[in-house]
Design an enzyme around this catalytic site. Structure first.
Site, PDB file in Angstrom:
ATOM      1  N   ASP A  26       0.844  -1.207   0.000  1.00 18.45           N
ATOM      2  CA  ASP A  26       0.000   0.000   0.000  1.00 18.45           C
ATOM      3  C   ASP A  26       0.877   1.255   0.000  1.00 18.45           C
ATOM      4  O   ASP A  26       0.373   2.372  -0.020  1.00 18.45           O
ATOM      5  CB  ASP A  26      -1.026  -0.016   1.145  1.00 18.45           C
ATOM      6  CG  ASP A  26      -0.391  -0.067   2.511  1.00 18.45           C
ATOM      7  OD1 ASP A  26       0.851  -0.207   2.608  1.00 18.45           O
ATOM      8  OD2 ASP A  26      -1.134   0.023   3.515  1.00 18.45           O
ATOM      9  N   SER A  27       2.209   1.044  -0.034  1.00 18.88           N
ATOM     10  CA  SER A  27       3.119   2.165  -0.292  1.00 18.88           C
ATOM     11  C   SER A  27       2.776   2.808  -1.636  1.00 18.88           C
ATOM     12  O   SER A  27       3.209   3.925  -1.917  1.00 18.88           O
ATOM     13  CB  SER A  27       4.576   1.680  -0.310  1.00 18.88           C
ATOM     14  OG  SER A  27       4.723   0.555  -1.160  1.00 18.88           O
TER      15      SER A  27
ATOM     16  N   GLU B 253      10.049  -4.101   9.724  1.00 19.82           N
ATOM     17  CA  GLU B 253      10.473  -2.849   9.084  1.00 19.82           C
ATOM     18  C   GLU B 253      11.111  -1.907  10.104  1.00 19.82           C
ATOM     19  O   GLU B 253      10.533  -1.653  11.174  1.00 19.82           O
ATOM     20  CB  GLU B 253       9.253  -2.175   8.421  1.00 19.82           C
ATOM     21  CG  GLU B 253       9.624  -0.859   7.744  1.00 19.82           C
ATOM     22  CD  GLU B 253       8.529  -0.308   6.831  1.00 19.82           C
ATOM     23  OE1 GLU B 253       7.517  -1.009   6.606  1.00 19.82           O
ATOM     24  OE2 GLU B 253       8.702   0.822   6.357  1.00 19.82           O
TER      25      GLU B 253
ATOM     26  N   ASP C  35      -1.017  -6.144   0.000  1.00 16.85           N
ATOM     27  CA  ASP C  35      -1.326  -5.532   1.294  1.00 16.85           C
ATOM     28  C   ASP C  35      -2.825  -5.347   1.478  1.00 16.85           C
ATOM     29  O   ASP C  35      -3.518  -4.901   0.549  1.00 16.85           O
ATOM     30  CB  ASP C  35      -0.688  -4.130   1.363  1.00 16.85           C
ATOM     31  CG  ASP C  35       0.662  -4.140   2.041  1.00 16.85           C
ATOM     32  OD1 ASP C  35       1.016  -5.137   2.699  1.00 16.85           O
ATOM     33  OD2 ASP C  35       1.380  -3.124   1.904  1.00 16.85           O
TER      34      ASP C  35
ATOM     35  N   GLU D 121      -0.788  -5.334   8.823  1.00 23.45           N
ATOM     36  CA  GLU D 121       0.125  -4.730   9.784  1.00 23.45           C
ATOM     37  C   GLU D 121      -0.395  -4.910  11.200  1.00 23.45           C
ATOM     38  O   GLU D 121      -1.592  -4.856  11.448  1.00 23.45           O
ATOM     39  CB  GLU D 121       0.270  -3.225   9.482  1.00 23.45           C
ATOM     40  CG  GLU D 121       0.880  -2.955   8.120  1.00 23.45           C
ATOM     41  CD  GLU D 121       1.105  -1.473   7.842  1.00 23.45           C
ATOM     42  OE1 GLU D 121       0.904  -0.638   8.764  1.00 23.45           O
ATOM     43  OE2 GLU D 121       1.485  -1.143   6.701  1.00 23.45           O
TER      44      GLU D 121
ATOM     45  N   LYS E  18      -0.927  -9.391   3.180  1.00 20.38           N
ATOM     46  CA  LYS E  18      -0.124  -8.894   4.299  1.00 20.38           C
ATOM     47  C   LYS E  18      -0.966  -7.916   5.098  1.00 20.38           C
ATOM     48  O   LYS E  18      -1.706  -7.118   4.522  1.00 20.38           O
ATOM     49  CB  LYS E  18       1.153  -8.221   3.787  1.00 20.38           C
ATOM     50  CG  LYS E  18       1.981  -7.602   4.903  1.00 20.38           C
ATOM     51  CD  LYS E  18       3.390  -7.272   4.471  1.00 20.38           C
ATOM     52  CE  LYS E  18       3.557  -5.967   3.736  1.00 20.38           C
ATOM     53  NZ  LYS E  18       3.093  -4.766   4.460  1.00 20.38           N
TER      54      LYS E  18
HETATM   55  O1  KIV Z   1       3.632  -1.120   1.480  1.00 17.22           O
HETATM   56  C1  KIV Z   1       4.789  -1.531   1.362  1.00 17.22           C
HETATM   57  O2  KIV Z   1       5.489  -1.263   0.380  1.00 17.22           O
HETATM   58  C2  KIV Z   1       5.333  -2.340   2.437  1.00 17.22           C
HETATM   59  C3  KIV Z   1       6.806  -2.582   2.421  1.00 17.22           C
HETATM   60  C4  KIV Z   1       7.504  -1.353   2.802  1.00 17.22           C
HETATM   61  C5  KIV Z   1       7.191  -3.731   3.264  1.00 17.22           C
HETATM   62  O3  KIV Z   1       4.631  -2.751   3.297  1.00 17.22           O
END
Ligand code: KIV
Length: 266
Positions: free
Chosen positions: A45-46, A183, A84, A116, A114
């Site tokens: 989600d970056s 991270e 994510d 968090e 994924k």
């Molecule tokens: O969203 C993302 O790119 C991430 C990475 C930084 C691990 O979660």
């Protein structure tokens, strides 16, 4: 070239060494990263920050994630695709997480999701795991908690926070998480977490003692000359090279040297 499966995520990485992962958000770069040998493509989600230009990852929606995951999925042949769960799509509880994860898998083609957070998310991880959804945890600097954390800074520096992170990693593992992203944590703590859990730990700013490494694509390629996290190594000056190439195109158009005969139809 056999396709990497969730079961291939093993302690110690791959037979070739630590697992190499990179974020991807579209077909073109997914294809290049896959051809370059990345084992895992993370549709992070970056993308809110590096693709959409937002200040945080919080505005990213599930629809955005499904769309980008689908694009990445079309570009890969070998790598595992992990997507994510965005901020608003799982924190309400396990049922919401299940609906969202199912969309990322069924519509996007992700093989793993994924999320968090540590202890409080363990119930959600177990719920998904029991419903055939492989989950990757994410501890340390969790960007969706940016306002709680007070900034993008290294986590787990004091003894209590470090012990809590080890406990949370164990909680996620017991809940059925198949892998863990760590991270921005001190390398000694990352080593401790890695030794403690049996699932592979993939570091980003977590030092070398992990089972794999992940970086954000734009950091690897130097696509944004303004931002460079200290832990990321830039492998090319993407911003410089791309600006130069586009500048050359603009100059050619203005000078009337493009298109020429070679690029025109008779
Ligand atoms: O969203 C993302 O790119 C991430 C990475 C930084 C691990 O979660």
């Amino acid at each position: 070239m056999s396709r990497i499966r969730v079961d291939d995520l093993q302690k110690g990485g791959t037979p070739a060494g630590p697992l190499a992962a990179v974020t991807a958000y579209d077909y073109a770069f997914a294809r290049l990263a896959d051809r370059a040998g990345a084992d895992l493509l993370l549709v992070g989600d970056s993308l809110g920050m590096v693709v959409q230009g937002e200040e945080t990852t919080l505005p990213v929606t599930l629809d955005h994630m499904v769309y980008h995951t689908r694009c990445v999925n079309r570009g890969r042949e070998r790598a595992l695709v992990v997507a994510d769960l965005p901020f608003r799509a799982y924190k309400a509880g396990p049922a919401q997480a299940l609906d969202s994860a199912a969309r990322l898998m069924a519509e996007g083609g992700a093989e793993m999701v994924k999320l968090e957070g540590g202890g409080p998310m363990a119930g959600t991880v177990a719920f998904l795991n029991q419903r055939d959804i492989p989950v990757m945890g994410h501890l340390g600097l969790t960007p969706q908690s940016i306002h709680q954390l007070g900034g993008y800074r290294v986590q787990g520096r004091d003894a209590d926070a470090a012990t809590q992170m080890v406990e949370e990693a164990l909680d996620l593992e017991r809940a059925g998480a198949r892998a863990l992203v760590l991270e921005a944590v001190p390398r000694t703590l990352a080593a401790r977490v890695s030794e403690t859990v049996a699932i592979p730990v993939i570091g980003i700013g977590a030092g070398p003692d992990c089972d794999g490494q992940v970086l954000v694509l734009h950091d690897v390629l130097g696509l944004d000359e303004r931002v460079q996290p200290r832990f990321a190594r830039r492998y090319m000056d993407g911003a410089g090279q791309i600006t130069e190439a586009l500048g050359a195109f603009c100059r050619d158009v203005r000078a009337g040297t493009f298109p020429d005969a070679e690029h025109s139809f008779d």
